[in-house]
Design a protein around this motif. Structure first.
Motif, PDB file in Angstrom:
ATOM      1  N   ARG A   1       0.832  -1.222   0.000  1.00  0.00           N
ATOM      2  CA  ARG A   1       0.000   0.000   0.000  1.00  0.00           C
ATOM      3  C   ARG A   1       0.861   1.264   0.000  1.00  0.00           C
ATOM      4  O   ARG A   1       0.551   2.243  -0.655  1.00  0.00           O
ATOM      5  N   ALA A   2       1.936   1.232   0.773  1.00  0.00           N
ATOM      6  CA  ALA A   2       2.805   2.407   0.887  1.00  0.00           C
ATOM      7  C   ALA A   2       3.806   2.516  -0.255  1.00  0.00           C
ATOM      8  O   ALA A   2       4.504   3.519  -0.359  1.00  0.00           O
ATOM      9  N   ASP A   3       3.877   1.496  -1.120  1.00  0.00           N
ATOM     10  CA  ASP A   3       4.886   1.391  -2.171  1.00  0.00           C
ATOM     11  C   ASP A   3       6.289   1.333  -1.578  1.00  0.00           C
ATOM     12  O   ASP A   3       7.237   1.902  -2.103  1.00  0.00           O
ATOM     13  N   TYR A   4       6.413   0.636  -0.445  1.00  0.00           N
ATOM     14  CA  TYR A   4       7.712   0.413   0.178  1.00  0.00           C
ATOM     15  C   TYR A   4       8.390  -0.731  -0.561  1.00  0.00           C
ATOM     16  O   TYR A   4       8.472  -1.860  -0.123  1.00  0.00           O
ATOM     17  N   THR A   5       8.823  -0.396  -1.764  1.00  0.00           N
ATOM     18  CA  THR A   5       9.495  -1.308  -2.677  1.00  0.00           C
ATOM     19  C   THR A   5      10.825  -0.675  -3.061  1.00  0.00           C
ATOM     20  O   THR A   5      11.056   0.513  -2.794  1.00  0.00           O
ATOM     21  N   ALA A   6      11.686  -1.449  -3.698  1.00  0.00           N
ATOM     22  CA  ALA A   6      12.973  -0.895  -4.133  1.00  0.00           C
ATOM     23  C   ALA A   6      12.760   0.312  -5.046  1.00  0.00           C
ATOM     24  O   ALA A   6      13.392   1.358  -4.870  1.00  0.00           O
ATOM     25  N   ASP A   7      11.830   0.185  -5.989  1.00  0.00           N
ATOM     26  CA  ASP A   7      11.570   1.298  -6.908  1.00  0.00           C
ATOM     27  C   ASP A   7      10.880   2.462  -6.206  1.00  0.00           C
ATOM     28  O   ASP A   7      11.168   3.629  -6.494  1.00  0.00           O
ATOM     29  N   GLY A   8       9.961   2.162  -5.300  1.00  0.00           N
ATOM     30  CA  GLY A   8       9.252   3.216  -4.572  1.00  0.00           C
ATOM     31  C   GLY A   8      10.194   4.051  -3.725  1.00  0.00           C
ATOM     32  O   GLY A   8      10.110   5.292  -3.706  1.00  0.00           O
TER      33      GLY A   8
END
Length: 198
Positions: free
Chosen positions: A20-27
């Motif tokens: 939901r927070a886009d706590y991803t490598a790209d985010g």
């Protein structure tokens, strides 16, 4: 030091919160930008602190984990299943603030940005020049050695892969992409707990 643990339901809630927070490598890369990202790679947090001062869920997560800053408990509760993380030992609470007890970093392979992983390890030292001795059972997270080894490893399809001395489980993650079965093992019980969460 107790090893962090989460129930399977808590892991699922945490994954959903990260998505939901886009706590991803790209985010995280998009939020920080190249200057703050490169500075953070050198242990300098000032540019990343500036880039994460808005109070969004993603900014809260970056401040909590990679920057190792205390965040308001209300912001942490809005971004995460806070009760689960407190019960599992991933974060600690001191009054109105929450701090990370372990590091949880988003991670992706260079050739597959669609697959997002999160690597759980002990908090590192060296941010803004502050160092401290590490305990004997310290579990190292993402770094130059783990990413270099991942880049050098031959990736042909195999039935089974053994990740001997798995640590936080980074190499086991990579092995899942080309192995029918992956066994990750370590002499450290703390490392096995971190790898299981990873």
């Amino acid at each position: 030091m107790a090893s962090p643990t989460l129930t399977s339901g808590a892991v699922q809630r945490l994954r959903e919160a990260f998505a939901r927070a886009d706590y991803t490598a790209d985010g995280v890369q998009a939020l920080l930008g190249p200057v703050a990202q490169e500075a953070l790679g050198r242990g300098e947090t000032v540019p990343a602190r500036r880039a994460t001062s808005g109070g969004t869920a993603l900014e809260t997560l970056v401040r909590l984990f990679p920057l190792q800053l205390a965040v308001p408990a209300t912001a942490a509760a809005a971004a995460l299943p806070l009760r689960d993380l407190l019960a599992g030992g991933l974060v600690t609470r001191d009054g109105d603030e929450v701090r990370a007890a372990v590091d949880v970093r988003p991670y992706a392979e260079a050739d597959d940005r669609e697959t997002s992983w999160w690597v759980v390890s002990d908090l590192g030292t060296g941010l803004d020049g502050v160092t401290a001795p590490l305990p004997a059972d310290h579990v190292v997270g993402l770094g130059g050695a783990s990413t270099t080894l991942a880049q050098l490893t031959v990736r042909r399809p195999v039935a089974r892969t053994l990740d001997l001395g798995t640590g936080s489980g980074v190499q086991a993650l990579h092995a899942t992409r080309h192995s029918g079965r992956v066994v990750a093992t370590d002499v450290s019980a703390r490392a096995l707990a971190m790898a299981a969460l990873t």
